[in-house]
Design a protein around this motif. Structure first.
Motif, PDB file in Angstrom:
ATOM      1  N   ILE A  53       0.621  -0.947   0.160  1.00 17.51           N
ATOM      2  CA  ILE A  53      -0.160   0.629  -0.173  1.00 17.51           C
ATOM      3  C   ILE A  53       0.919   1.814  -0.108  1.00 17.51           C
ATOM      4  O   ILE A  53       0.144   2.034   0.314  1.00 17.51           O
ATOM      5  N   ASP A  54       2.047   1.153  -0.503  1.00 23.85           N
ATOM      6  CA  ASP A  54       3.284   1.803  -0.736  1.00 23.85           C
ATOM      7  C   ASP A  54       3.242   3.189   0.623  1.00 23.85           C
ATOM      8  O   ASP A  54       3.518   3.800   0.313  1.00 23.85           O
ATOM      9  N   ASP A 113       1.200   7.355   7.297  1.00 19.42           N
ATOM     10  CA  ASP A 113       0.168   6.661   8.245  1.00 19.42           C
ATOM     11  C   ASP A 113       0.401   6.228   9.448  1.00 19.42           C
ATOM     12  O   ASP A 113      -0.266   6.057  10.462  1.00 19.42           O
ATOM     13  N   ILE A 114       2.170   6.584  10.281  1.00 23.30           N
ATOM     14  CA  ILE A 114       2.439   6.568  11.011  1.00 23.30           C
ATOM     15  C   ILE A 114       0.986   8.014  12.165  1.00 23.30           C
ATOM     16  O   ILE A 114       0.945   7.477  13.373  1.00 23.30           O
ATOM     17  N   PHE A 168      -8.804  -0.235  10.131  1.00 28.91           N
ATOM     18  CA  PHE A 168      -9.266   1.378  11.181  1.00 28.91           C
ATOM     19  C   PHE A 168      -9.280   2.164   9.844  1.00 28.91           C
ATOM     20  O   PHE A 168     -10.133   3.349   9.971  1.00 28.91           O
ATOM     21  N   ILE A 169      -8.411   2.075   8.898  1.00 24.20           N
ATOM     22  CA  ILE A 169      -7.858   2.882   7.861  1.00 24.20           C
ATOM     23  C   ILE A 169      -8.415   2.676   6.682  1.00 24.20           C
ATOM     24  O   ILE A 169      -7.775   1.192   6.586  1.00 24.20           O
ATOM     25  N   TYR A 170      -8.959   2.780   5.965  1.00 20.60           N
ATOM     26  CA  TYR A 170      -9.044   2.986   4.365  1.00 20.60           C
ATOM     27  C   TYR A 170      -8.198   3.101   3.636  1.00 20.60           C
ATOM     28  O   TYR A 170      -7.472   4.477   3.800  1.00 20.60           O
ATOM     29  N   VAL A 171      -8.065   1.936   2.871  1.00 23.51           N
ATOM     30  CA  VAL A 171      -6.751   2.409   1.489  1.00 23.51           C
ATOM     31  C   VAL A 171      -7.087   2.261   0.427  1.00 23.51           C
ATOM     32  O   VAL A 171      -8.011   1.272  -0.166  1.00 23.51           O
ATOM     33  N   ASP A 172      -7.262   3.099  -0.245  1.00 25.08           N
ATOM     34  CA  ASP A 172      -8.506   3.348  -1.937  1.00 25.08           C
ATOM     35  C   ASP A 172      -8.142   3.153  -3.302  1.00 25.08           C
ATOM     36  O   ASP A 172      -6.740   3.717  -3.577  1.00 25.08           O
ATOM     37  N   GLN A 173      -7.003   1.124  -2.953  1.00 22.67           N
ATOM     38  CA  GLN A 173      -7.000   0.120  -4.049  1.00 22.67           C
ATOM     39  C   GLN A 173      -7.789  -0.681  -4.613  1.00 22.67           C
ATOM     40  O   GLN A 173      -7.856  -1.495  -2.840  1.00 22.67           O
ATOM     41  N   ASP A 174      -8.086  -1.736  -5.852  1.00 18.27           N
ATOM     42  CA  ASP A 174      -8.463  -2.797  -5.660  1.00 18.27           C
ATOM     43  C   ASP A 174      -7.950  -3.986  -5.419  1.00 18.27           C
ATOM     44  O   ASP A 174      -6.094  -3.827  -5.586  1.00 18.27           O
ATOM     45  N   LEU A 202      -4.782   5.612  -4.002  1.00 12.90           N
ATOM     46  CA  LEU A 202      -4.023   4.831  -2.158  1.00 12.90           C
ATOM     47  C   LEU A 202      -4.067   5.639  -1.055  1.00 12.90           C
ATOM     48  O   LEU A 202      -3.659   5.689  -0.255  1.00 12.90           O
ATOM     49  N   ARG A 203      -5.606   6.818  -1.262  1.00 15.25           N
ATOM     50  CA  ARG A 203      -6.094   7.906  -0.306  1.00 15.25           C
ATOM     51  C   ARG A 203      -6.224   6.888   0.694  1.00 15.25           C
ATOM     52  O   ARG A 203      -6.803   5.609   0.481  1.00 15.25           O
TER      53      ARG A 203
END
Ligand code: P53
Length: 484
Positions: free
Chosen positions: A77-78, A86-87, A449-455, A462-463
């Protein structure tokens, strides 16, 4: 008055990840290819083992492919480029601990290079500094389901005794570099997954029989036990303040019926799981495994001082993952779970996730009590969580009440176990931010808890988006587990 009332002060609340499931940046800054990066996405969500049991032939094919298209763990997820933000999100939830792994192939690209790769070390310097900035304790796995692929190609990974030396050179570099920076280490993630043929063991089986596979895997695991014990001793010597643990995928199991033959079958199944912690906590191979080895024509090659090394390298704490429980019967059960690992029977009292993992919060309390009784060393739940498909609703939010329910039930049972007298250090739930699944390499099996916009195909911005569970966990940590 000797009964604790809740979570102890200083309890390590947080989340857990692995390098190959988040970092991406698979071919930059001198990093070598890892065993995780030759695994394709599972074609069948409910059968992940097939994809993870790669052969020398599939490895060759993967090495020729210089793109990440078919290999999701190459893109992650980069996190490699987004670790700061992210941290920061973890800090916003109040994390006390962040479990992550170091990619061995960032440090030794080929596993046996003359010098460590400074650019790889620099990356982790920065990640740890970022954690420290927020008072987050890094909890570091030395090897999480991966190793430099070159070692697998050259010497079949852990099947070779030579890999012990390669590993302990790597760990020595880390303990020296991160003395005083990393306080909590663990050696091999879910070491028992070696018997499932996960690539993390590095062992590649082409056309072997079942017993031949077992022979190869238990021999590889023996090498890992020795390597782990050496790492424990190095760690204690280099940084006496640090603590180092083992890590087991705990598979709580129950007898299918009260029929003693079922109870006995469950006991045997349990021993096959507890074997790993028996070795790493008690420092000895348990007798029951001698019989198992004999029955399966397994003969382990051990060097003269291996047993002494294992004895001298017992761990400071026991960490484990807990997701589900299974049922064991003496005779083949008709009602198999549809779980993606294909082991264990169905329990009529439990519901399962969409991947067939049977949800059993009380089982966590049972497991904690059993571990404490058996070993009497501090315990650490370093993985637990629900893989689910999430929907982003019209308001741009993710209402993941099912995830909150899962986590709440498990945290409640941990609290009960603490009241039972169990010494529990912390809880790092799995995948605080959506990541690539270990088993199926899907993106759509989300834990975060955090969604990552990637399929699943790697498309998306990747938002990062905070889910409902983000705010819930923030409150759990702020109240030290009181407001659930
Ligand atoms: P995924 C199976 C059973 C228990 C734990 O798994 C497992 C697995 C592997 O499928 O792996 C651990 O992503 C592992 C993590 C992994 C997590 O559980 O398959 O340590 O790397 O992501 C969840 O849903």
């Amino acid at each position: 008055e000797n009964v604790p009332t809740g979570f102890p002060k200083g309890f390590l609340w947080g989340g857990a990840t692995a390098a190959n499931q988040i970092e991406g940046a698979w071919n930059v800054d001198g990093k070598g290819l890892t065993t995780a990066e030759v695994v394709q996405k599972a074609t069948d969500r409910k059968n992940s083992l097939a994809m993870n049991q790669v052969t020398q032939a599939t490895i060759k094919q993967a090495m020729a492919d210089k793109t990440a298209d078919l290999y999701p763990k190459r893109r992650g997820i980069d996190f490699y480029h987004r670790y700061q933000s992210d941290i920061k999100l973890f800090a916003e939830m109040g994390f006390k601990a962040f479990r992550l792994s170091i990619a061995w192939a960032r440090i030794f690209p080929n596993g046996d290079d003359a010098q460590p790769n400074e650019a790889g070390l620099k990356f982790y310097d920065k990640v740890f500094a970022e954690c420290r900035k927020y008072g987050i304790e890094p909890v570091v796995t030395l090897s999480h389901y991966e190793m430099p692929l070159a070692l697998t190609v050259k010497q079949n990974g852990w099947a070779s005794r030579k890999t012990i030396a390669a590993f302990t050179r790597y760990t020595e570099v880390l303990f020296k570099r991160y003395r005083g920076v990393v306080k909590y280490w663990m050696t091999f993630n879910e070491i028992n997954a070696g018997t499932w043929g996960f690539t993390g063991t590095g062992a590649v089986d082409d056309q072997l029989t079942t017993n031949e596979k077992l022979q190869l895997r238990y021999q590889a695991l023996h090498h890992q036990f020795v390597a782990s014990a050496i790492a424990v001793q190095q760690c204690h010597k280099i940084d006496p303040q640090a603590k180092i643990g083992c890590m087991l995928a705990r598979m709580q199991t129950y007898p299918n019926t009260p029929n003693p033959v079922d109870v006995r079958a469950a006991q045997v199944q349990d021993q096959l799981n507890l074997f790993f912690t028996d070795v790493q906590v008690r420092g000895e191979y348990p007798e029951y495994m001698n019989r198992y080895f004999k029955d399966h024509q397994i003969k382990l090659k051990m060097a003269a001082d291996d047993q002494a090394v294992i004895k001298a390298g017992t761990v400071d704490y026991l960490s484990f993952s807990y997701y589900m429980s299974t049922v064991t019967a003496a005779t083949e059960q008709k009602a198999k779970t549809s779980g993606n690992l294909g082991f264990g029977g169905k329990n009529p009292y439990l519901k399962a996730s969409d991947w067939g993992w049977q949800i059993d919060p009380v089982g966590l309390r049972i497991t904690l009590n059993e571990f404490w009784d058996r070993y009497r060393i501090p315990l650490f739940v370093v993985e637990n969580g629900l893989g689910a498909v999430d929907q982003v609703t019209a308001d741009g939010k993710i209402h993941d009440s099912y995830r909150i329910d899962y986590l709440r039930q498990h945290i409640l049972q941990m609290k009960e176990a603490i009241k039972d007298g169990v010494d529990l250090m912390g809880y790092t739930m799995w995948g605080p931010i959506d990541l690539i699944s270990a088993g199926t390499s899907e993106m759509s099996k989300r834990y975060g808890f955090i969604y990552v916009d990637q399929d699943d195909a790697g498309k998306g911005t990747l938002r990062r988006i905070r889910k409902d569970s983000f705010y819930w966990y923030q409150k759990v940590i702020a109240t030290n587990g009181e407001d659930l």
